[in-house]
Design an enzyme around this catalytic site. Structure first.
Site, PDB file in Angstrom:
ATOM      1  N   ASP A 126     -44.911 -25.793 -20.869  1.00  0.00           N
ATOM      2  CA  ASP A 126     -43.587 -26.396 -21.029  1.00  0.00           C
ATOM      3  C   ASP A 126     -43.656 -27.905 -20.760  1.00  0.00           C
ATOM      4  OD1 ASP A 126     -42.585 -23.918 -21.633  1.00  0.00           O
ATOM      5  OD2 ASP A 126     -40.917 -24.022 -20.224  1.00  0.00           O
TER       6      ASP A 126
ATOM      7  N   ASP B 174     -52.022 -28.199  -9.581  1.00  0.00           N
ATOM      8  CA  ASP B 174     -51.213 -29.369  -9.260  1.00  0.00           C
ATOM      9  C   ASP B 174     -51.878 -30.651  -9.765  1.00  0.00           C
ATOM     10  OD1 ASP B 174     -53.165 -28.693  -7.433  1.00  0.00           O
ATOM     11  OD2 ASP B 174     -52.037 -29.283  -5.661  1.00  0.00           O
TER      12      ASP B 174
ATOM     13  N   LYS C 222     -55.798 -22.213  -8.670  1.00  0.00           N
ATOM     14  CA  LYS C 222     -55.373 -22.775  -7.375  1.00  0.00           C
ATOM     15  C   LYS C 222     -56.260 -22.162  -6.308  1.00  0.00           C
ATOM     16  CE  LYS C 222     -52.751 -25.328  -4.727  1.00  0.00           C
ATOM     17  NZ  LYS C 222     -53.026 -26.781  -4.652  1.00  0.00           N
TER      18      LYS C 222
ATOM     19  N   TYR D  99     -47.211 -12.258 -13.555  1.00  0.00           N
ATOM     20  CA  TYR D  99     -46.111 -11.619 -14.284  1.00  0.00           C
ATOM     21  C   TYR D  99     -46.416 -10.148 -14.594  1.00  0.00           C
ATOM     22  CZ  TYR D  99     -44.428 -16.401 -15.266  1.00  0.00           C
ATOM     23  OH  TYR D  99     -43.975 -17.697 -15.166  1.00  0.00           O
TER      24      TYR D  99
ATOM     25  N   ASP E 284     -47.692 -20.996 -18.125  1.00  0.00           N
ATOM     26  CA  ASP E 284     -46.281 -21.012 -18.522  1.00  0.00           C
ATOM     27  C   ASP E 284     -45.672 -22.361 -18.158  1.00  0.00           C
ATOM     28  OD1 ASP E 284     -43.704 -20.390 -19.241  1.00  0.00           O
ATOM     29  OD2 ASP E 284     -43.388 -18.883 -17.703  1.00  0.00           O
TER      30      ASP E 284
END
Length: 357
Positions: free
Chosen positions: A250, A222, A189, A138, A246
C-alpha cells in the site's frame, strides 16, 4: 478463436464501477485482437448479497468458480457490516479455498503521474512485491476468552509452515530471476520475532542456493519502509509475509502516485485452481457511486489477468493504451486530473481501437 471463461465479482463500493469499466476495456481489446474472446459470467456476491441471504457468496460458490479460467474481482467491504465478515466471507474465502498463495503487486510510476517523492525520476520506482497470501499473520488462528470481563484475552497466532514459506520464496526468486536486475530483498522482523521470522530467513537462504544468478539480501520491515521512501531506486523484487507485504505494498502504491493505479494478482502458481485479479484500492466508501473512481488499477490488473491466461500480446497492448492515456493527461482527481471514470475508460478504449501495432 481462443475462449477464456472469466468470473466477474464487482462486490462492493467502487468495485461496482471499476469492474464494469474493466470488462468494457477487455471486450474492446478482444475485438481489436481478433483471436480470442472472453466468456464473462457476473456474480452478485458481496455485502448486498449478504444482507439478502446472510452469506457473502453462495454456499457452493467455490465449486462454481472452479470451472473458470480466472476471477476478476472488485473490492469488498461495507461501512455497516464488520470487516471480518465481509473479508473472510468472500475475498479470503476464495483466496484460501483456491490456495492462491502468491499475491503479486507490481509498482511503477506510469507516464503522466507524479510520485509524492520529490527526488524520484522515471524508472526509480520499478518494483514487484511478492506477498505470502495463505498463512502468516492472516492465517485466522486464535480466539477470544472471557469476553466482556476485565481479564478478557484475544490471541492472533501467526502460522508459518516450511511448505508455505518455501513455495513463496521460490515464487519470489523465480520472478527476480526473470527481471533485468535479478535482485531480491527478503523482508522480515527477525531481530524481534525470533521464531517465525528467523525461520523465514533460514528458508530464504536454503532456497537461494537454487538461484545462484539472483542477488538477494535481508531487510527488516521498518528499515524497508524507510528505504522505500529514501532510496527507492535500490529496490527491485521484494518478498514478505502476509502482514508486512500488505502494508508495504500500500505504501508502494501511494509512492507511485495513488492506490488508484495499483494492481494485484492472487495466484495459484500450480494452476490447480483459478487465480483471482483485483485492484488494491478497496471499496473506497467516500467516492463510491460518484463516478470518479480511478479505473487504471483495474485496467492494469486486467493486463495481469491476460498475461496469466496466455494473452501476453493483448496485455502489452492494454498497458500501452493505459500509458498513452495517462501521458495525455486523461486522469482522475486522485492523480491530479479532472476526468471521471467514464472519460478515462472511453479514452483507453479509443486508444486500443486506434492502435496500429
Amino acid at each position: 478463436m481462443r475462449t477464456h471463461r472469466i468470473a466477474a465479482i464487482p462486490a462492493d463500493g467502487i468495485g461496482k464501477e471499476v469492474i464494469p469499466a474493466g470488462l468494457r476495456v477487455l471486450h474492446a481489446l478482444a475485438e481489436r485482437s481478433g483471436d480470442f474472446r472472453l466468456d464473462v459470467t457476473d456474480f452478485p456476491w458481496g455485502t448486498d448479497y449478504y444482507r439478502e441471504t446472510g452469506r457473502m457468496m453462495a454456499e457452493d460458490g467455490l465449486e462454481t468458480l472452479k470451472g473458470f479460467d480466472a476471477i476478476f474481482f472488485g473490492a469488498v467491504g461495507d461501512q455497516q457490516v464488520p470487516d471480518d465478515i465481509t473479508l473472510w466471507g468472500l475475498r479470503l474465502r476464495i483466496c484460501q479455498g483456491f490456495d492462491q498463495y502468491a499475491n503479486i503487486r507490481p509498482t511503477r510510476v506510469l507516464p503522466g503521474l507524479t510520485s509524492p517523492l520529490r527526488t524520484v525520476q522515471p524508472g526509480d520506482i520499478d518494483w514487484v512485491i511478492v506477498r505470502e497470501n495463505s498463512e502468516g499473520e492472516y492465517a485466522g488462528h486464535g480466539g477470544r476468552a472471557h469476553r466482556g470481563h476485565p481479564e478478557e484475552v484475544a490471541t492472533e497466532t501467526a502460522i508459518f509452515t516450511r511448505a508455505g514459506v518455501t513455495r513463496i520464496m521460490k515464487t519470489a526468486f523465480e520472478i527476480a530471476a526473470k527481471r533485468p536486475r535479478k535482485k531480491l530483498t527478503v523482508v522480515t522482523k527477525s531481530n524481534a520475532q525470533k521464531h517465525g521470522m528467523v525461520f523465514w530467513d533460514e528458508v530464504a537462504a536454503e532456497v537461494a542456493r537454487d538461484y545462484p544468478g539472483v542477488t538477494w539480501e535481508k531487510e527488516l520491515v521498518d528499515a524497508m519502509a524507510a528505504r522505500m521512501v529514501q532510496k527507492p531506486a535500490s529496490i527491485d523484487t521484494v518478498v514478505a509475509t502476509n502482514l508486512h507485504a500488505d502494508i508495504l505494498s500500500d505504501l508502494a502504491g501511494a509512492l507511485a502516485g495513488s492506490l488508484g493505479v495499483a494492481p494485484t494478482a492472487n495466484l495459484d502458481p500450480s494452476r490447480r485452481f483459478p487465480s483471482m485479479f483485483e485492484p488494491i484500492h478497496g471499496s473506497a466508501f467516500d467516492i463510491a457511486g460518484k463516478g470518479v473512481a480511478n479505473p487504471v488499477a483495474t485496467f492494469w490488473t486486467a493486463a495481469m489477468m491476460l498475461e496469466h491466461i496466455g494473452e501476453a500480446p493483448a496485455a502489452a497492448r492494454l498497458m500501452a493504451a493505459v500509458e498513452r492515456v495517462c501521458a495525455d493527461g486523461v486522469m482522475t482527481a486522485d492523480v491530479g486530473g479532472t476526468a471521471d471514470t467514464e472519460q478515462v475508460t472511453g479514452a483507453v478504449i479509443a486508444a486500443i481501437r486506434g492502435a496500429n501495432d
